[in-house]
Design an enzyme around this catalytic site. Structure first.
Site, PDB file in Angstrom:
ATOM      1  N   LYS A   1     -46.602  63.415  58.149  1.00  0.00           N
ATOM      2  CA  LYS A   1     -47.883  64.256  58.505  1.00  0.00           C
ATOM      3  C   LYS A   1     -49.160  63.412  58.353  1.00  0.00           C
ATOM      4  O   LYS A   1     -49.565  63.590  56.862  1.00  0.00           O
ATOM      5  CB  LYS A   1     -48.035  65.760  57.788  1.00  0.00           C
ATOM      6  CG  LYS A   1     -49.262  66.518  58.639  1.00  0.00           C
ATOM      7  CD  LYS A   1     -49.769  67.585  57.522  1.00  0.00           C
ATOM      8  CE  LYS A   1     -50.629  67.097  56.565  1.00  0.00           C
ATOM      9  NZ  LYS A   1     -51.748  66.650  57.080  1.00  0.00           N
TER      10      LYS A   1
ATOM     11  N   GLY B   1     -52.070  62.668  47.348  1.00  0.00           N
ATOM     12  CA  GLY B   1     -53.362  63.127  47.277  1.00  0.00           C
ATOM     13  C   GLY B   1     -53.946  63.817  46.141  1.00  0.00           C
ATOM     14  O   GLY B   1     -53.690  63.517  45.158  1.00  0.00           O
ATOM     15  N   SER B   2     -54.735  64.815  46.169  1.00  0.00           N
ATOM     16  CA  SER B   2     -55.350  65.345  45.026  1.00  0.00           C
ATOM     17  C   SER B   2     -54.287  66.002  44.282  1.00  0.00           C
ATOM     18  O   SER B   2     -53.365  66.590  44.571  1.00  0.00           O
ATOM     19  CB  SER B   2     -56.525  66.389  45.442  1.00  0.00           C
ATOM     20  OG  SER B   2     -55.880  67.554  45.971  1.00  0.00           O
ATOM     21  N   THR B   3     -54.828  66.060  43.036  1.00  0.00           N
ATOM     22  CA  THR B   3     -54.073  66.679  41.932  1.00  0.00           C
ATOM     23  C   THR B   3     -53.933  68.171  42.290  1.00  0.00           C
ATOM     24  O   THR B   3     -53.065  68.945  41.992  1.00  0.00           O
ATOM     25  CB  THR B   3     -54.703  66.709  40.516  1.00  0.00           C
ATOM     26  OG1 THR B   3     -54.623  64.923  40.224  1.00  0.00           O
ATOM     27  CG2 THR B   3     -53.962  67.444  39.391  1.00  0.00           C
TER      28      THR B   3
ATOM     29  N   ALA C   1     -53.926  69.809  45.182  1.00  0.00           N
ATOM     30  CA  ALA C   1     -53.088  70.035  46.395  1.00  0.00           C
ATOM     31  C   ALA C   1     -51.584  69.860  45.900  1.00  0.00           C
ATOM     32  O   ALA C   1     -50.791  70.444  46.155  1.00  0.00           O
ATOM     33  CB  ALA C   1     -53.209  69.058  47.346  1.00  0.00           C
ATOM     34  N   GLY C   2     -51.531  68.671  44.968  1.00  0.00           N
ATOM     35  CA  GLY C   2     -50.093  68.663  44.320  1.00  0.00           C
ATOM     36  C   GLY C   2     -49.476  69.664  43.713  1.00  0.00           C
ATOM     37  O   GLY C   2     -48.271  69.907  43.619  1.00  0.00           O
TER      38      GLY C   2
ATOM     39  N   GLU D   1     -47.920  61.709  43.951  1.00  0.00           N
ATOM     40  CA  GLU D   1     -48.634  60.698  43.462  1.00  0.00           C
ATOM     41  C   GLU D   1     -50.060  61.351  43.632  1.00  0.00           C
ATOM     42  O   GLU D   1     -50.711  61.272  44.728  1.00  0.00           O
ATOM     43  CB  GLU D   1     -48.452  59.398  44.190  1.00  0.00           C
ATOM     44  CG  GLU D   1     -49.116  58.198  43.565  1.00  0.00           C
ATOM     45  CD  GLU D   1     -50.691  58.120  43.615  1.00  0.00           C
ATOM     46  OE1 GLU D   1     -51.316  58.419  42.951  1.00  0.00           O
ATOM     47  OE2 GLU D   1     -50.756  57.700  45.146  1.00  0.00           O
TER      48      GLU D   1
ATOM     49  N   CYS E   1     -57.178  56.076  44.222  1.00  0.00           N
ATOM     50  CA  CYS E   1     -56.760  56.731  42.982  1.00  0.00           C
ATOM     51  C   CYS E   1     -56.624  55.840  41.866  1.00  0.00           C
ATOM     52  O   CYS E   1     -56.811  56.245  40.652  1.00  0.00           O
ATOM     53  CB  CYS E   1     -55.283  57.476  43.277  1.00  0.00           C
ATOM     54  SG  CYS E   1     -54.158  56.611  44.088  1.00  0.00           S
TER      55      CYS E   1
ATOM     56  N   GLU F   1     -62.353  62.900  38.858  1.00  0.00           N
ATOM     57  CA  GLU F   1     -62.235  61.905  39.994  1.00  0.00           C
ATOM     58  C   GLU F   1     -63.184  61.890  40.950  1.00  0.00           C
ATOM     59  O   GLU F   1     -63.368  63.108  41.621  1.00  0.00           O
ATOM     60  CB  GLU F   1     -60.708  62.041  40.446  1.00  0.00           C
ATOM     61  CG  GLU F   1     -60.388  60.851  41.421  1.00  0.00           C
ATOM     62  CD  GLU F   1     -59.063  60.808  41.981  1.00  0.00           C
ATOM     63  OE1 GLU F   1     -58.625  59.783  42.016  1.00  0.00           O
ATOM     64  OE2 GLU F   1     -58.747  61.790  42.338  1.00  0.00           O
TER      65      GLU F   1
END
Length: 477
Positions: free
Chosen positions: A176, A228-230, A232-233, A250, A284, A382
């Site tokens: 995706k 992606g972002s923390t 979303a992770g 990651e 990142c 970030e």
């Protein structure tokens, strides 16, 4: 105008289930430069079904690893011939300076294909170990169907860091791409088809958040690989935890570059400019906290400021450009908000600030803050843009303390004339990747982070192991 009307599912170009489209907008001109279908949950269902069929009944997982490696070799040859096109496409869709696209955005994915193809010719799929009553065979088998969810900043790099080892392992994959950068993924789909990878092994559906979450939570997916972002992770980790689904995450970073007193500043700045401001600061791993001793603080601030002033801001397609636009208007606004926050917190912009360098395009002025502390939001959160904070430290122990005083632990560097001493510093900083007088992601070595920077590792043999399940078979005699 690059327009696509289909999705790549089951080895073919198929009509989407819905009528929605994604406009790809140039960050430089703010004009629409491409349009692709907006994938729906129904499209994800179809892609997972194709990947499931290919894994459960197709030839790919049943081939030997060296046989799959030979297919990766073929894909690498095709990829190598289209590097220039890949680099130009990524610059067009997300604003990466063309020199960076030519140096990293296209060559590094190719390097991953070549690395894993070579690894697959020697990697042990089975090994014998002594057991209590007889030998034990330890066997490595593919984890299954993989959902690869990737961001917009280094799109081909992040696709390939997942796709190459997953394919070598024998997995099938649904990719995706981010809605900001789907065009390069269509080039990859064309190459996958040309390479003769069996139908359904690789499926590519560009989509937004709703369809992406549907893919992540799909019961037909065995593993999620996300960059992606923390925030979303954490959501993806919760979904995978509920389903006991494997995942590799990651996530974000807020890396520190420690400038020791014996550092040769002029020579360091050439490498630090890449480490801290690569891809317009949208990385990142970017070294955005610059730690300098009070003894040389003003000198370091001046050197970093001169470095940033020497990076021209402009059209990302121009080889002379050092820093291009940010990917989207929302990103431009986010970074400008952080510059305001830094000023309000009492830090001083010695380069850059709130004035925009160009009237058109999603540009921000590359900014260097002096007088920053590690407690400020510009040092803790970030920003994902060309904003650096120079932070003073008292001694080396204090520098290490500041470097470790972060929610993140993805990367870091130390800059010194004494390499062995630099290694001593590197061993003390809690980060998954580190550099002494440079920063590089090495294809042969594991990449990933500590703390809120993620779970698991990619690249190297460790990256292949992330797509393998281990089976022990004991036998008598």
């Amino acid at each position: 105008m690059r327009q696509h009307d289909t999705l790549f599912i089951g080895g073919d170009w198929v009509a989407p289930a819905g009528t929605g489209t994604i406009d790809v907008v140039s960050p430089h001109t703010e004009e629409v430069v491409g349009r692709v279908p907006d994938g729906t949950p129904a499209d994800m269902d179809r892609a997972v079904a194709a990947a499931r069929q290919a894994f459960d009944h197709g030839p790919w997982p049943r081939m030997t690893m060296p046989e799959r490696a030979a297919v990766l070799d073929r894909l690498a040859e095709i990829y190598a011939a289209r590097q220039a096109e890949i680099a130009e496409t990524i610059t067009l869709e997300m604003g990466s300076p063309i020199t960076f696209s030519q140096m990293a955005q296209a060559p590094q994915p190719l390097g991953m294909l070549q690395y894993y193809a070579a690894l697959g010719r020697t990697f042990p799929v089975e090994e014998e170990r002594p057991g209590t009553f007889g030998p034990v065979t330890v066997r490595r088998e593919p984890v299954g169907v993989v959902a690869a969810v990737v961001p917009w900043n280094v799109p081909q790099f992040v696709i390939m860091i997942k796709l190459a080892p997953a394919l070598l392992a024998g997995c099938t994959v649904v990719v995706k791409p981010a809605p900001e950068t789907p065009l390069d993924a269509y080039l990859l789909a064309e190459m996958v088809k040309e390479a003769g990878i069996p139908d359904g092994v690789v499926n590519i559906v560009a989509a937004g958040r709703e369809a992406g979450e549907h893919l992540v939570s799909h019961p037909g997916v065995d593993k999620v690989a996300f960059t992606g972002s923390t925030a979303a992770g954490r959501r993806i980790a919760a979904i995978c935890g509920e389903q006991l689904k494997r995942c590799t995450l990651e996530l974000g970073g807020k890396s520190a570059a420690i400038i020791l007193d014996d550092c040769d500043l002029p020579s360091a700045m050439g490498f630090l400019s890449i480490a801290s401001l690569m891809n317009n600061g949208q990385a990142c791993i970017a070294q955005t906290r610059i730690l300098a001793s009070r003894n040389r603080y003003d000198e370091v601030v001046d050197a970093v400021a001169a470095m940033v002033r020497g990076m021209p801001v402009g059209d990302p397609a121009d080889p002379a450009t050092g820093i291009g636009p940010l990917v989207a208007k929302r990103q431009q606004e986010r970074v400008q908000d952080y510059i305001r926050i830094g000023i309000d917190e009492g830090a001083k912009p010695v380069v850059g600030g709130l004035e925009r360098p160009h009237d058109r395009g999603w540009y921000v002025a590359p900014t260097v803050f002096a007088g920053a502390t590690n407690e400020m939001r510009i040092a803790r959160e970030e920003i994902f843009g060309p904003v650096l904070a120079v932070i003073p430290y008292e001694d080396e122990a204090d520098a290490v303390r500041i470097a470790n005083d972060s929610d993140y632990g993805l990367a870091g560097t130390v800059w010194t004339s004494d390499t062995e001493h630099g290694m001593d510093i590197a061993r003390q900083v809690r980060a998954g990747t580190y550099g002494v007088n440079l920063y590089m992601i090495e294809t042969s070595s594991p990449f990933g982070g500590f703390k809120s920077s993620g779970l698991g590792r990619e690249l190297g043999p460790e990256g292949l192991s992330a797509y393998l399940e281990y089976k022990s078979i004991a036998r008598l005699g």
